[in-house]
Design an enzyme around this catalytic site. Structure first.
Site, PDB file in Angstrom:
ATOM      1  N   GLY A  44       3.709  14.492   9.549  1.00 16.17           N
ATOM      2  CA  GLY A  44       4.223  13.543   8.908  1.00 16.17           C
ATOM      3  C   GLY A  44       5.025  13.801   7.654  1.00 16.17           C
ATOM      4  N   GLU A  99       2.292  16.457   1.376  1.00 11.23           N
ATOM      5  CA  GLU A  99       1.768  15.596   2.459  1.00 11.23           C
ATOM      6  C   GLU A  99       2.488  14.296   2.360  1.00 11.23           C
ATOM      7  OE1 GLU A  99      -0.487  14.721   4.451  1.00 11.23           O
ATOM      8  OE2 GLU A  99      -2.426  15.369   4.160  1.00 11.23           O
ATOM      9  N   ASP A 103      -4.363   8.427   1.829  1.00 12.75           N
ATOM     10  CA  ASP A 103      -4.883   7.126   2.129  1.00 12.75           C
ATOM     11  C   ASP A 103      -6.234   7.268   1.831  1.00 12.75           C
ATOM     12  OD1 ASP A 103      -5.441   4.593   3.150  1.00 12.75           O
ATOM     13  OD2 ASP A 103      -5.122   5.239   5.623  1.00 12.75           O
ATOM     14  N   LYS A 131      -1.993   5.394  -1.148  1.00 16.79           N
ATOM     15  CA  LYS A 131      -2.475   4.082  -1.148  1.00 16.79           C
ATOM     16  C   LYS A 131      -3.872   4.120  -1.924  1.00 16.79           C
ATOM     17  CE  LYS A 131      -1.247   3.164   3.630  1.00 16.79           C
ATOM     18  NZ  LYS A 131      -1.982   2.963   4.899  1.00 16.79           N
ATOM     19  N   PHE A 152       0.092  -0.622   6.631  1.00 13.64           N
ATOM     20  CA  PHE A 152       0.448   0.477   7.591  1.00 13.64           C
ATOM     21  C   PHE A 152       1.865   0.799   7.419  1.00 13.64           C
ATOM     22  CE2 PHE A 152       1.113   2.794  11.499  1.00 13.64           C
ATOM     23  CZ  PHE A 152       0.342   3.830  11.281  1.00 13.64           C
ATOM     24  N   VAL A 153       2.244   2.077   7.255  1.00 14.42           N
ATOM     25  CA  VAL A 153       3.761   2.149   6.961  1.00 14.42           C
ATOM     26  C   VAL A 153       4.129   3.306   7.920  1.00 14.42           C
ATOM     27  CG1 VAL A 153       4.232   1.509   4.460  1.00 14.42           C
ATOM     28  CG2 VAL A 153       3.418   3.910   5.117  1.00 14.42           C
ATOM     29  N   ASP A 159       4.567   8.015  11.478  1.00 16.32           N
ATOM     30  CA  ASP A 159       4.712   7.609  12.954  1.00 16.32           C
ATOM     31  C   ASP A 159       3.652   6.412  13.361  1.00 16.32           C
ATOM     32  OD1 ASP A 159       2.206   9.051  13.192  1.00 16.32           O
ATOM     33  OD2 ASP A 159       2.580   8.953  15.520  1.00 16.32           O
ATOM     34  N   ARG A 165       9.270   7.990  13.584  1.00 18.20           N
ATOM     35  CA  ARG A 165       9.347   9.250  12.345  1.00 18.20           C
ATOM     36  C   ARG A 165      10.716   9.325  12.245  1.00 18.20           C
ATOM     37  NH1 ARG A 165       4.292  11.878  12.577  1.00 18.20           N
ATOM     38  NH2 ARG A 165       3.451  12.369  14.629  1.00 18.20           N
TER      39      ARG A 165
HETATM   40  P1  5GP Z   1      -6.487  10.288   4.973  1.00 21.44           P
HETATM   41  O1  5GP Z   1      -7.195  11.176   5.357  1.00 21.44           O
HETATM   42  O2  5GP Z   1      -6.129  10.109   3.325  1.00 21.44           O
HETATM   43  O3  5GP Z   1      -6.789   8.861   5.061  1.00 21.44           O
HETATM   44  O4  5GP Z   1      -5.031   9.896   5.865  1.00 21.44           O
HETATM   45  C1  5GP Z   1      -4.047  11.017   5.672  1.00 21.44           C
HETATM   46  C2  5GP Z   1      -3.335  10.741   6.928  1.00 21.44           C
HETATM   47  O5  5GP Z   1      -3.502   9.575   7.646  1.00 21.44           O
HETATM   48  C3  5GP Z   1      -1.770  10.864   6.581  1.00 21.44           C
HETATM   49  O6  5GP Z   1      -1.319  12.395   6.449  1.00 21.44           O
HETATM   50  C4  5GP Z   1      -0.999  10.156   7.857  1.00 21.44           C
HETATM   51  O7  5GP Z   1      -0.846  11.062   8.742  1.00 21.44           O
HETATM   52  C5  5GP Z   1      -2.449   9.209   8.184  1.00 21.44           C
HETATM   53  N1  5GP Z   1      -1.821   7.933   7.575  1.00 21.44           N
HETATM   54  C6  5GP Z   1      -2.549   7.270   6.664  1.00 21.44           C
HETATM   55  N2  5GP Z   1      -1.788   5.994   6.281  1.00 21.44           N
HETATM   56  C7  5GP Z   1      -0.972   5.962   7.073  1.00 21.44           C
HETATM   57  C8  5GP Z   1       0.146   4.889   7.353  1.00 21.44           C
HETATM   58  O8  5GP Z   1       0.163   3.735   6.524  1.00 21.44           O
HETATM   59  N3  5GP Z   1       1.004   4.967   8.182  1.00 21.44           N
HETATM   60  C9  5GP Z   1       0.872   6.210   8.923  1.00 21.44           C
HETATM   61  N4  5GP Z   1       1.908   6.215   9.911  1.00 21.44           N
HETATM   62  N5  5GP Z   1       0.087   7.339   8.798  1.00 21.44           N
HETATM   63  C10 5GP Z   1      -0.949   7.034   7.836  1.00 21.44           C
END
Ligand code: 5GP
Length: 176
Positions: A44, A99, A103, A131, A152-153, A159, A165
């Protein structure tokens, strides 16, 4: 793949470019002339690392690591695995984890913990997107590009099932 999906642009190419340049200035100021190792989290962060690293006017090394927790879908499994580890030894170096998005914070919290055991001189995080409202854990994020709503983006490296991507902007993915 969703039956019908539509995209609405949340952050334009120009906004990303301008904010990345601002973040680079802040990072340079904090480095005060010292070298830095930028660690891109694949896949990402690929575009963000590429653009951010070319904006930073400091002696920089680049390396990559890959985690997995999303398994190509839209919700996190909560389990973080290292799929590809670093090639460069980070001991004694100023390290910035780059990063795409923070999220729940679970991936980053795990990475910070893992990398800090390898004794870097400093360890910081630059995330293009955050987020804030979805955090389950609260790792420190020193440089944040944009705070976004809990949607969700996709695009600019992010992706959905490996698609989108390549988009040069960030968009919200709506499914019908
Ligand atoms: P976390 O562990 O903070 O929940 O998630 C981190 C990873 O989740 C990010 O590096 C990304 O790959 C994925 N992710 C989290 N939110 C999104 C989103 O809105 N869209 C996409 N495509 N991936 C997300």
């Amino acid at each position: 793949m969703p039956q019908t999906s539509t995209l609405s642009i949340l952050i334009s190419t120009e906004q990303i470019r301008a904010r990345t340049a601002e973040m680079a200035r802040q990072i340079e100021a904090d480095l005060a002339g010292e070298p830095v190792l930028l660690l891109g989290v694949l896949n990402g962060a690929v575009h963000f690392l590429s653009d951010l690293s070319r904006e930073i006017n400091s002696d920089s090394l680049l390396d990559f690591l890959q985690t997995s927790s999303y398994h190509g879908g839209k919700s996190s499994s909560g389990v973080v695995q290292i799929r590809k580890d670093l090639d460069i030894n980070i001991e004694g170096k100023n390290v910035i984890i780059v990063e795409d998005i923070v999220d729940t914070g679970i991936t980053l919290s795990h990475l910070r913990e893992l990398l800090s055991t390898r004794k870097p001189k400093s360890l910081k995080v630059a995330a293009l997107l955050s987020k804030k409202g979805s955090r389950k854990v609260h790792p420190e994020v020193e440089y944040i590009g944009f705070e976004i709503p809990n949607e969700f983006v996709v695009g600019y490296g992010l992706d959905y099932e490996d698609r989108f991507r390549n988009l040069p902007y960030i968009a919200i993915l709506h499914e019908e």
